[in-house]
Design a protein around this motif. Structure first.
Motif, PDB file in Angstrom:
ATOM      1  N   GLY A 111       0.815  -1.200   0.000  1.00 42.96           N
ATOM      2  CA  GLY A 111       0.000   0.000   0.000  1.00 42.96           C
ATOM      3  C   GLY A 111       0.849   1.249   0.000  1.00 42.96           C
ATOM      4  N   SER A 112       0.202   2.388   0.218  1.00 40.33           N
ATOM      5  CA  SER A 112       0.863   3.688   0.189  1.00 40.33           C
ATOM      6  C   SER A 112       1.296   4.081   1.597  1.00 40.33           C
ATOM      7  CB  SER A 112      -0.094   4.736  -0.383  1.00 40.33           C
ATOM      8  OG  SER A 112       0.556   5.979  -0.522  1.00 40.33           O
ATOM      9  N   TYR A 113       2.463   4.719   1.684  1.00 40.91           N
ATOM     10  CA  TYR A 113       3.033   5.106   2.972  1.00 40.91           C
ATOM     11  C   TYR A 113       3.490   6.558   2.933  1.00 40.91           C
ATOM     12  CZ  TYR A 113       3.185   0.218   4.454  1.00 40.91           C
ATOM     13  OH  TYR A 113       2.843  -1.053   4.814  1.00 40.91           O
ATOM     14  N   SER A 114       3.392   7.195   4.084  1.00 44.59           N
ATOM     15  CA  SER A 114       4.042   8.483   4.276  1.00 44.59           C
ATOM     16  C   SER A 114       5.451   8.194   4.763  1.00 44.59           C
ATOM     17  CB  SER A 114       3.279   9.317   5.310  1.00 44.59           C
ATOM     18  OG  SER A 114       3.981  10.521   5.592  1.00 44.59           O
ATOM     19  N   CYS A 115       6.445   8.734   4.052  1.00 47.69           N
ATOM     20  CA  CYS A 115       7.840   8.433   4.369  1.00 47.69           C
ATOM     21  C   CYS A 115       8.602   9.734   4.614  1.00 47.69           C
ATOM     22  CB  CYS A 115       8.504   7.685   3.210  1.00 47.69           C
ATOM     23  SG  CYS A 115       7.652   6.175   2.721  1.00 47.69           S
ATOM     24  N   ARG A 116       9.582   9.652   5.455  1.00 52.04           N
ATOM     25  CA  ARG A 116      10.477  10.792   5.649  1.00 52.04           C
ATOM     26  C   ARG A 116      11.880  10.266   5.905  1.00 52.04           C
ATOM     27  NH1 ARG A 116      11.384  12.743  10.994  1.00 52.04           N
ATOM     28  NH2 ARG A 116      10.596  11.280  12.572  1.00 52.04           N
ATOM     29  N   LEU A 117      12.841  11.119   5.590  1.00 50.28           N
ATOM     30  CA  LEU A 117      14.244  10.721   5.642  1.00 50.28           C
ATOM     31  C   LEU A 117      15.002  11.550   6.669  1.00 50.28           C
ATOM     32  CD1 LEU A 117      16.893   9.416   4.557  1.00 50.28           C
ATOM     33  CD2 LEU A 117      16.863  11.152   2.740  1.00 50.28           C
ATOM     34  N   VAL A 118      15.821  10.855   7.476  1.00 52.10           N
ATOM     35  CA  VAL A 118      16.754  11.503   8.398  1.00 52.10           C
ATOM     36  C   VAL A 118      18.150  10.987   8.059  1.00 52.10           C
ATOM     37  CG1 VAL A 118      17.458  11.823  10.800  1.00 52.10           C
ATOM     38  CG2 VAL A 118      15.020  11.713  10.211  1.00 52.10           C
ATOM     39  N   LYS A 119      19.091  11.925   7.836  1.00 47.29           N
ATOM     40  CA  LYS A 119      20.468  11.560   7.534  1.00 47.29           C
ATOM     41  C   LYS A 119      21.354  11.820   8.743  1.00 47.29           C
ATOM     42  CE  LYS A 119      20.452  12.484   2.531  1.00 47.29           C
ATOM     43  NZ  LYS A 119      21.153  13.196   1.417  1.00 47.29           N
ATOM     44  N   TYR A 135       5.591   3.682  -1.961  1.00 44.52           N
ATOM     45  CA  TYR A 135       4.590   2.641  -2.188  1.00 44.52           C
ATOM     46  C   TYR A 135       5.228   1.266  -2.078  1.00 44.52           C
ATOM     47  CZ  TYR A 135       0.260   0.645  -4.032  1.00 44.52           C
ATOM     48  OH  TYR A 135      -0.914  -0.045  -4.156  1.00 44.52           O
ATOM     49  N   VAL A 136       4.535   0.365  -1.395  1.00 41.94           N
ATOM     50  CA  VAL A 136       4.970  -1.024  -1.251  1.00 41.94           C
ATOM     51  C   VAL A 136       3.998  -1.903  -2.020  1.00 41.94           C
ATOM     52  CG1 VAL A 136       5.316  -2.943   0.349  1.00 41.94           C
ATOM     53  CG2 VAL A 136       6.024  -0.634   1.007  1.00 41.94           C
ATOM     54  N   ILE A 145       9.619  -1.661  -2.823  1.00 46.12           N
ATOM     55  CA  ILE A 145       9.333  -0.365  -2.238  1.00 46.12           C
ATOM     56  C   ILE A 145       9.885   0.709  -3.175  1.00 46.12           C
ATOM     57  CG2 ILE A 145      11.403  -0.527  -0.785  1.00 46.12           C
ATOM     58  CD1 ILE A 145       9.951   1.265   1.228  1.00 46.12           C
ATOM     59  N   VAL A 146       9.063   1.742  -3.440  1.00 42.60           N
ATOM     60  CA  VAL A 146       9.422   2.792  -4.377  1.00 42.60           C
ATOM     61  C   VAL A 146       9.070   4.146  -3.771  1.00 42.60           C
ATOM     62  CG1 VAL A 146       9.031   3.750  -6.679  1.00 42.60           C
ATOM     63  CG2 VAL A 146       9.015   1.270  -6.351  1.00 42.60           C
ATOM     64  N   LYS A 147      10.014   5.062  -3.779  1.00 36.98           N
ATOM     65  CA  LYS A 147       9.732   6.450  -3.410  1.00 36.98           C
ATOM     66  C   LYS A 147       9.083   7.103  -4.620  1.00 36.98           C
ATOM     67  CE  LYS A 147      12.012  10.614  -1.596  1.00 36.98           C
ATOM     68  NZ  LYS A 147      11.799  11.591  -2.695  1.00 36.98           N
ATOM     69  N   GLN A 148       7.886   7.693  -4.426  1.00 42.47           N
ATOM     70  CA  GLN A 148       7.095   8.135  -5.563  1.00 42.47           C
ATOM     71  C   GLN A 148       7.373   9.574  -5.986  1.00 42.47           C
ATOM     72  OE1 GLN A 148       3.395   6.755  -3.484  1.00 42.47           O
ATOM     73  NE2 GLN A 148       2.889   5.907  -5.495  1.00 42.47           N
TER      74      GLN A 148
END
Length: 230
Positions: A111-119, A135-136, A145-148
């Motif tokens: 399904g669709s996910y809200s994603c965020r990145l921390v470096k 999206y998974v 898994i793909v960042k849209q």
């Protein structure tokens, strides 16, 4: 000479060659009657294949080394952030920044996910980015898994591992307007390898140790979107 004299019954003398021949014949006769012990055959033991063999057969040696030293990436990245006076930022993401937070059943629901990145460990030593969508989905026997959205979009497959608390991510980085991401291995400079974990109820993360941008670690946090697209 008397017919009963002992001289008449003396055995004829044998030559040394004759004696040797009789001895060899006797030895061979005895050997032929002895039981022959079977020669044991060497036994080859082959270890059964493991789940990790599948992804290790694809991952480069460099990426396998990155994954093997993920604990070092966590330690170095967190140390850099603390030295850079980012203690407050680390506290705000205490759950995401916990290196040993993996739980059982790591596979995410498609399904669709809200994603965020921390470096961690770059310049600056702690950098947070705005949320985006990823999206998974199911691709054969694997999850992908793909960042849209965004100018840099990781995409790849999730492989089972011998460690039941994690999946192994092997993918690549799509750039700009590229519609289709490269397959892992097509361009080693874009390859990505990471660990996918479940860290809480409806919460997952993808950790990329020693990424190729020079930082120490990337941590992507994933939470399901409330209104899933139909």
């Amino acid at each position: 000479m008397s017919l009963c004299s002992p001289e008449q019954y003396e055995r004829p003398s044998l030559s040394p060659i004759r004696v040797l021949s009789l001895t060899i014949v006797a030895v061979l006769a005895v050997s032929g009657c002895a039981p022959v012990k079977p020669v044991p055959r060497p036994v080859l033991s082959v270890a059964p294949p493991t789940k990790a063999d599948a992804w290790k057969g694809i991952a480069s040696a460099a990426d396998q080394q990155r994954l093997a030293n993920i604990s070092g990436a966590w330690a170095a990245g967190l140390a850099d952030a603390r030295k850079g006076n980012f203690a407050t930022g680390l506290r705000e993401d205490a759950e995401l920044m916990k290196s040993n937070a993996a739980l059982a059943r790591p596979a995410p629901t498609p399904g669709s996910y809200s994603c965020r990145l921390v470096k961690l460990g770059g310049k600056p030593a702690l950098e947070k980015f705005k949320p985006f969508f990823c999206y998974v989905e199911v691709d054969g026997n694997l999850l992908t898994i793909v960042k849209q959205t965004g100018s840099q979009r990781p995409a790849g497959r999730l492989w089972e591992d011998d460690d039941p608390t994690r999946l192994v991510f092997l993918g690549s980085l799509a750039l700009g307007n590229e519609e289709t991401p490269l397959a892992y291995g097509d361009n080693p400079k874009r390859d990505m390898a990471g660990i996918f974990e479940r860290t809480g109820p409806f919460r997952w993360r993808l950790v990329i140790p020693w990424p190729q941008d020079g930082s120490k670690l990337h941590a992507y946090e994933l939470t399901p979107v409330a209104d899933q697209p139909q």
